[in-house]
Enzyme design. Structure first.
Site, PDB file in Angstrom:
ATOM      1  N   ASN A 112       9.397  -5.146   0.779  1.00 31.87           N
ATOM      2  CA  ASN A 112       9.596  -3.954   0.197  1.00 31.87           C
ATOM      3  C   ASN A 112      11.040  -3.399   0.180  1.00 31.87           C
ATOM      4  O   ASN A 112      11.671  -3.869   1.025  1.00 31.87           O
ATOM      5  CB  ASN A 112       8.798  -2.820   0.508  1.00 31.87           C
ATOM      6  CG  ASN A 112       7.217  -3.162   0.412  1.00 31.87           C
ATOM      7  OD1 ASN A 112       6.792  -4.220  -0.410  1.00 31.87           O
ATOM      8  ND2 ASN A 112       6.463  -2.365   0.955  1.00 31.87           N
ATOM      9  N   ASP A 114      11.946  -0.596  -0.527  1.00 31.13           N
ATOM     10  CA  ASP A 114      12.152   1.033  -0.630  1.00 31.13           C
ATOM     11  C   ASP A 114      12.357   1.341   0.987  1.00 31.13           C
ATOM     12  O   ASP A 114      12.504   0.326   1.867  1.00 31.13           O
ATOM     13  CB  ASP A 114      10.773   1.775  -0.944  1.00 31.13           C
ATOM     14  CG  ASP A 114       9.465   1.336  -0.094  1.00 31.13           C
ATOM     15  OD1 ASP A 114       9.745   1.267   1.370  1.00 31.13           O
ATOM     16  OD2 ASP A 114       8.561   0.833  -0.717  1.00 31.13           O
ATOM     17  N   HIS A 135      13.751  -8.801   1.301  1.00 26.75           N
ATOM     18  CA  HIS A 135      14.102  -8.762  -0.479  1.00 26.75           C
ATOM     19  C   HIS A 135      15.263  -7.735  -0.640  1.00 26.75           C
ATOM     20  O   HIS A 135      15.346  -7.350  -1.659  1.00 26.75           O
ATOM     21  CB  HIS A 135      12.960  -8.718  -0.936  1.00 26.75           C
ATOM     22  CG  HIS A 135      12.038  -9.646  -1.130  1.00 26.75           C
ATOM     23  ND1 HIS A 135      10.844  -9.687  -1.376  1.00 26.75           N
ATOM     24  CD2 HIS A 135      12.171 -11.000  -0.666  1.00 26.75           C
ATOM     25  CE1 HIS A 135      10.171 -10.863  -1.439  1.00 26.75           C
ATOM     26  NE2 HIS A 135      11.056 -11.689  -0.920  1.00 26.75           N
ATOM     27  N   CYS A 146      32.107 -10.388  -6.284  1.00 30.54           N
ATOM     28  CA  CYS A 146      32.747 -10.709  -4.828  1.00 30.54           C
ATOM     29  C   CYS A 146      31.850 -10.159  -4.033  1.00 30.54           C
ATOM     30  O   CYS A 146      32.302 -10.283  -2.773  1.00 30.54           O
ATOM     31  CB  CYS A 146      34.051  -9.929  -4.960  1.00 30.54           C
ATOM     32  SG  CYS A 146      33.913  -7.916  -4.672  1.00 30.54           S
ATOM     33  N   GLY A 211      -0.799  -5.530   2.079  1.00 33.50           N
ATOM     34  CA  GLY A 211      -0.690  -5.053   0.543  1.00 33.50           C
ATOM     35  C   GLY A 211       0.345  -6.245  -0.017  1.00 33.50           C
ATOM     36  O   GLY A 211       1.355  -5.827  -0.665  1.00 33.50           O
ATOM     37  N   SER A 213       0.554 -10.132  -2.294  1.00 33.33           N
ATOM     38  CA  SER A 213      -0.372 -11.052  -3.072  1.00 33.33           C
ATOM     39  C   SER A 213       0.021 -12.445  -2.259  1.00 33.33           C
ATOM     40  O   SER A 213      -0.789 -13.258  -2.645  1.00 33.33           O
ATOM     41  CB  SER A 213       0.127 -11.194  -4.396  1.00 33.33           C
ATOM     42  OG  SER A 213       1.362 -11.033  -4.669  1.00 33.33           O
ATOM     43  N   ASN A 237      -5.967  -5.365   2.611  1.00 32.42           N
ATOM     44  CA  ASN A 237      -6.023  -5.263   1.067  1.00 32.42           C
ATOM     45  C   ASN A 237      -7.024  -5.003   0.191  1.00 32.42           C
ATOM     46  O   ASN A 237      -8.249  -5.153   0.829  1.00 32.42           O
ATOM     47  CB  ASN A 237      -5.381  -6.786   0.758  1.00 32.42           C
ATOM     48  CG  ASN A 237      -4.817  -6.885  -0.740  1.00 32.42           C
ATOM     49  OD1 ASN A 237      -5.179  -6.222  -1.793  1.00 32.42           O
ATOM     50  ND2 ASN A 237      -3.751  -7.537  -0.869  1.00 32.42           N
ATOM     51  N   PRO A 238      -6.988  -4.093  -0.701  1.00 25.19           N
ATOM     52  CA  PRO A 238      -8.432  -3.719  -1.310  1.00 25.19           C
ATOM     53  C   PRO A 238      -9.036  -4.797  -1.943  1.00 25.19           C
ATOM     54  O   PRO A 238     -10.063  -4.523  -2.364  1.00 25.19           O
ATOM     55  CB  PRO A 238      -7.814  -2.597  -2.455  1.00 25.19           C
ATOM     56  CG  PRO A 238      -6.425  -2.748  -2.469  1.00 25.19           C
ATOM     57  CD  PRO A 238      -5.793  -3.602  -1.380  1.00 25.19           C
TER      58      PRO A 238
HETATM   59  P1  OAD Z   1       2.187  -7.786  -5.606  1.00 25.83           P
HETATM   60  O1  OAD Z   1       2.162  -6.921  -6.656  1.00 25.83           O
HETATM   61  O2  OAD Z   1       2.443  -9.259  -5.965  1.00 25.83           O
HETATM   62  O3  OAD Z   1       1.111  -7.757  -4.501  1.00 25.83           O
HETATM   63  C1  OAD Z   1       0.687  -6.328  -4.105  1.00 25.83           C
HETATM   64  C2  OAD Z   1      -0.784  -6.603  -3.374  1.00 25.83           C
HETATM   65  O4  OAD Z   1      -0.955  -5.441  -2.955  1.00 25.83           O
HETATM   66  C3  OAD Z   1      -1.878  -7.345  -4.167  1.00 25.83           C
HETATM   67  O5  OAD Z   1      -2.558  -8.142  -3.353  1.00 25.83           O
HETATM   68  C4  OAD Z   1      -2.773  -6.032  -4.341  1.00 25.83           C
HETATM   69  O6  OAD Z   1      -4.093  -6.264  -4.066  1.00 25.83           O
HETATM   70  C5  OAD Z   1      -2.372  -5.079  -2.905  1.00 25.83           C
HETATM   71  N1  OAD Z   1      -2.512  -3.523  -3.188  1.00 25.83           N
HETATM   72  C6  OAD Z   1      -2.763  -3.065  -4.247  1.00 25.83           C
HETATM   73  N2  OAD Z   1      -2.856  -1.653  -3.779  1.00 25.83           N
HETATM   74  C7  OAD Z   1      -2.758  -1.737  -2.373  1.00 25.83           C
HETATM   75  C8  OAD Z   1      -3.235  -0.701  -1.402  1.00 25.83           C
HETATM   76  N3  OAD Z   1      -3.361   0.770  -1.886  1.00 25.83           N
HETATM   77  N4  OAD Z   1      -2.939  -0.923  -0.145  1.00 25.83           N
HETATM   78  C9  OAD Z   1      -3.179  -2.165   0.310  1.00 25.83           C
HETATM   79  N5  OAD Z   1      -2.846  -3.261  -0.747  1.00 25.83           N
HETATM   80  C10 OAD Z   1      -2.904  -3.034  -2.056  1.00 25.83           C
HETATM   81  O7  OAD Z   1       3.285  -7.342  -4.309  1.00 25.83           O
HETATM   82  P2  OAD Z   1       4.310  -8.283  -3.276  1.00 25.83           P
HETATM   83  O8  OAD Z   1       3.341  -9.377  -2.825  1.00 25.83           O
HETATM   84  O9  OAD Z   1       5.033  -7.545  -2.457  1.00 25.83           O
HETATM   85  O10 OAD Z   1      10.505  -9.243  -5.182  1.00 25.83           O
HETATM   86  O11 OAD Z   1       5.246  -9.058  -4.065  1.00 25.83           O
HETATM   87  C11 OAD Z   1       6.148  -9.942  -3.497  1.00 25.83           C
HETATM   88  C12 OAD Z   1       7.667  -9.893  -4.183  1.00 25.83           C
HETATM   89  O12 OAD Z   1       7.297 -10.168  -5.560  1.00 25.83           O
HETATM   90  C13 OAD Z   1       8.255  -8.548  -4.222  1.00 25.83           C
HETATM   91  O13 OAD Z   1       8.923  -8.339  -3.026  1.00 25.83           O
HETATM   92  C14 OAD Z   1       9.153  -8.426  -5.441  1.00 25.83           C
HETATM   93  C15 OAD Z   1       8.020  -9.175  -6.346  1.00 25.83           C
HETATM   94  O14 OAD Z   1       8.907 -10.034  -7.440  1.00 25.83           O
HETATM   95  C16 OAD Z   1      11.201  -8.870  -5.164  1.00 25.83           C
HETATM   96  O15 OAD Z   1      11.607  -7.482  -5.192  1.00 25.83           O
HETATM   97  C17 OAD Z   1      12.580  -9.655  -4.667  1.00 25.83           C
END
Ligand code: OAD
Length: 268
Positions: A112, A114, A135, A146, A211, A213, A237-238
């Site tokens: 994340n 944030d 990230h 630069c 949380g 994917s 994960n939900p």
């Molecule tokens: P994704 O949006 O790909 O996946 C989010 C996951 O969180 C999914 O599996 C959802 O089922 C799950 N989810 C949703 N609500 C939830 C909750 N309340 N509690 C727990 N899980 C929940 O996000 P990331 O896997 O973080 O890259 O994505 C990876 C990267 O892709 C990110 O870091 C970002 C993006 O492009 C950059 O910013 C460089």
């Protein structure tokens, strides 16, 4: 073998996880966008509301996109920065911080961009190491030419949701356009952060994956590495389908803000 394992109810899964994790000295808590979803920050790939279902990552999350239209990209990230600055850590962030207070060998590795883990850790008085950001950060910026860090003005930007076209500031050293301090598609992860994360996984007793994917590499390879090294992995994960079938992989099906406080309470 089915790809999606059947998942036990939380009433069963939480005590099982707590029993297995109680004596684990070193746990990597690996988080993704779902960790912050309960704070109102959109994930990327959820079918409903995921950022990449509404916005084009080629235009907004690549160096080529920024070079083609810096105003579009800077404005969009200013809007996301505003959203993060106005958000608050949720019960899941607080639960992980509580666990870190009690167990100094447990550490956060996050995809994340944030600062909600940091804010929860500060509120809990965590003395241990800071989260490893694979990230980058929405709250940092640097010159696209630069790479000199750029100090963003203090205060919350006042931007419309979804952003607007906004010219990026210019680098005070070379005059190049300033870009967000996040990792874009096609870019390498910060070397030190990646080395620390990989070492943490190699040295851990277990992993808690919250949380994500698990589709964006190399970060997504960390749980796979843990499994290859015969370390147990718990997936919060939900979406039960987020976990693959693997003998060492366990699922805690539910939202981060729901599951993690239950787990922290079971581990007291
Ligand atoms: P994704 O949006 O790909 O996946 C989010 C996951 O969180 C999914 O599996 C959802 O089922 C799950 N989810 C949703 N609500 C939830 C909750 N309340 N509690 C727990 N899980 C929940 O996000 P990331 O896997 O973080 O890259 O994505 C990876 C990267 O892709 C990110 O870091 C970002 C993006 O492009 C950059 O910013 C460089």
């Amino acid at each position: 073998m089915p790809d999606t394992p059947t998942t036990p109810p939380l009433s069963q899964a939480i005590p099982q996880a707590a029993t297995a994790l109680r004596d684990a000295a070193r746990v990597v808590m690996f988080t993704g966008a779902g960790m912050s979803a309960d704070s109102g920050i959109a994930t990327f790939r959820d079918a409903l509301g995921g950022l990449w279902s509404r916005f084009d990552p080629q235009r907004l999350a690549t160096a080529e996109g920024f070079e083609a239209d810096p105003d579009l990209v800077w404005g969009w990230y200013q809007s996301r920065r505003q959203q993060v600055m106005l958000a608050r850590p949720n019960a899941g962030h607080h639960a992980l911080a509580q666990l870190q207070c009690q167990r100094p060998g447990w550490r956060v590795v996050t995809q994340n961009v944030d600062d909600l883990h940091e804010r929860a850790a500060e509120a809990a008085g965590v003395a241990g190491p800071a989260p490893i950001h694979l990230h980058g950060s929405l709250l940092a910026a640097r010159c696209h030419h630069c790479a000199r860090p750029f100090a963003l003005p203090p205060g919350v930007p006042d931007e419309p949701a979804g952003g607007r076209r906004l010219a990026p500031p210019r680098c005070t050293a070379c005059g190049g356009p300033v870009r967000p301090g996040v990792v874009w598609f096609g870019e390498a992860l910060p070397r030190a952060a990646w080395a620390q994360a990989e070492a943490a996984v190699r040295g851990c007793d277990a992993m808690l994956v919250v949380g994500t994917s698990g589709v964006v590499h190399p970060a997504a390879g960390l749980p796979t590495l843990a499994l290859q090294l015969s370390k147990p992995v718990w997936v919060v994960n939900p979406d039960a389908a987020a976990a693959r079938s693997h003998p060492l992989l366990h699922t805690l099906t539910g939202r981060a803000a729901e599951v993690l406080p239950l787990l922290a309470a079971a581990l007291v």
